[in-house]
Design a protein around this motif. Structure first.
Motif, PDB file in Angstrom:
ATOM      1  N   GLY A  63       0.665  -1.240  -0.278  1.00 37.88           N
ATOM      2  CA  GLY A  63       0.090  -0.286   0.458  1.00 37.88           C
ATOM      3  C   GLY A  63       1.230   1.249  -0.124  1.00 37.88           C
ATOM      4  O   GLY A  63       0.855   2.323  -0.591  1.00 37.88           O
ATOM      5  N   GLU A  64       1.551   1.050   0.455  1.00 39.65           N
ATOM      6  CA  GLU A  64       2.853   2.576   0.572  1.00 39.65           C
ATOM      7  C   GLU A  64       2.943   2.269  -0.740  1.00 39.65           C
ATOM      8  O   GLU A  64       3.425   3.759  -1.195  1.00 39.65           O
ATOM      9  CB  GLU A  64       3.698   2.144   2.064  1.00 39.65           C
ATOM     10  CG  GLU A  64       3.201   2.226   3.759  1.00 39.65           C
ATOM     11  CD  GLU A  64       4.182   2.295   3.829  1.00 39.65           C
ATOM     12  OE1 GLU A  64       4.901   1.492   4.419  1.00 39.65           O
ATOM     13  OE2 GLU A  64       3.946   1.771   5.536  1.00 39.65           O
ATOM     14  N   CYS A  81       2.512   1.551  -3.803  1.00 37.15           N
ATOM     15  CA  CYS A  81       1.330   1.791  -4.462  1.00 37.15           C
ATOM     16  C   CYS A  81       1.163   3.793  -4.077  1.00 37.15           C
ATOM     17  O   CYS A  81       1.306   4.365  -4.551  1.00 37.15           O
ATOM     18  CB  CYS A  81      -0.367   1.512  -4.446  1.00 37.15           C
ATOM     19  SG  CYS A  81       0.050  -0.364  -4.814  1.00 37.15           S
ATOM     20  N   GLU A  82       1.284   4.306  -3.320  1.00 37.68           N
ATOM     21  CA  GLU A  82       0.856   5.710  -2.722  1.00 37.68           C
ATOM     22  C   GLU A  82       1.911   6.409  -3.661  1.00 37.68           C
ATOM     23  O   GLU A  82       2.376   7.492  -4.093  1.00 37.68           O
ATOM     24  CB  GLU A  82       0.646   5.755  -1.718  1.00 37.68           C
ATOM     25  CG  GLU A  82      -0.224   6.958  -0.642  1.00 37.68           C
ATOM     26  CD  GLU A  82       0.376   7.366   0.290  1.00 37.68           C
ATOM     27  OE1 GLU A  82       0.501   7.940   1.010  1.00 37.68           O
ATOM     28  OE2 GLU A  82      -0.887   6.142   0.921  1.00 37.68           O
ATOM     29  N   VAL A  83       3.601   5.767  -2.857  1.00 36.74           N
ATOM     30  CA  VAL A  83       4.196   6.477  -3.574  1.00 36.74           C
ATOM     31  C   VAL A  83       4.088   7.081  -4.888  1.00 36.74           C
ATOM     32  O   VAL A  83       4.375   7.722  -5.523  1.00 36.74           O
ATOM     33  CB  VAL A  83       5.257   6.325  -2.961  1.00 36.74           C
ATOM     34  CG1 VAL A  83       7.017   6.820  -3.670  1.00 36.74           C
ATOM     35  CG2 VAL A  83       5.726   6.172  -1.614  1.00 36.74           C
ATOM     36  N   VAL A 114       1.828   6.627  -7.167  1.00 31.38           N
ATOM     37  CA  VAL A 114       0.586   6.936  -7.715  1.00 31.38           C
ATOM     38  C   VAL A 114      -0.232   5.944  -8.409  1.00 31.38           C
ATOM     39  O   VAL A 114      -0.354   5.732  -9.728  1.00 31.38           O
ATOM     40  CB  VAL A 114       0.931   8.318  -8.268  1.00 31.38           C
ATOM     41  CG1 VAL A 114      -0.363   9.275  -8.423  1.00 31.38           C
ATOM     42  CG2 VAL A 114       1.976   9.255  -7.411  1.00 31.38           C
ATOM     43  N   VAL A 153      -3.537   3.218  -7.997  1.00 32.63           N
ATOM     44  CA  VAL A 153      -4.483   2.928  -7.099  1.00 32.63           C
ATOM     45  C   VAL A 153      -5.120   1.394  -6.938  1.00 32.63           C
ATOM     46  O   VAL A 153      -4.866   0.822  -8.225  1.00 32.63           O
ATOM     47  CB  VAL A 153      -5.449   3.966  -7.894  1.00 32.63           C
ATOM     48  CG1 VAL A 153      -6.706   3.347  -6.704  1.00 32.63           C
ATOM     49  CG2 VAL A 153      -5.188   5.621  -7.879  1.00 32.63           C
TER      50      VAL A 153
END
Length: 68
Positions: A15-16, A18-20, A22, A24
């Motif tokens: 999750g982290e 993927c967040e970095v 960008v 979803v």
């Protein structure tokens, strides 16, 4: 990225990352593998044709087999 709720895909690290990046994450509903049918078919075929057919000692061996 669409993925199932399997244990390999629920980590906080994914999750982290993927967040970095960008990216979803879209989770399919529990018990609904047809929502991700292409990947489910590939995973099943890959498991039967490669992972169940060979015994690997290193990740390098896997990569070599896949790039042949």
């Amino acid at each position: 990225m669409r993925c199932d709720n399997g244990p390999e895909l629920i980590s906080a690290a994914l999750g982290e990352w993927c967040e970095v990046q960008v990216i979803v994450l879209h989770w399919i509903q529990l018990g609904k593998p047809t929502q991700n049918a292409y990947v489910e078919r590939f995973n099943g075929s890959f498991r039967r044709k490669v992972l169940n057919a060979y015994l690997f000692a290193t990740l390098r061996q896997v990569r070599h087999l896949l790039t042949e």
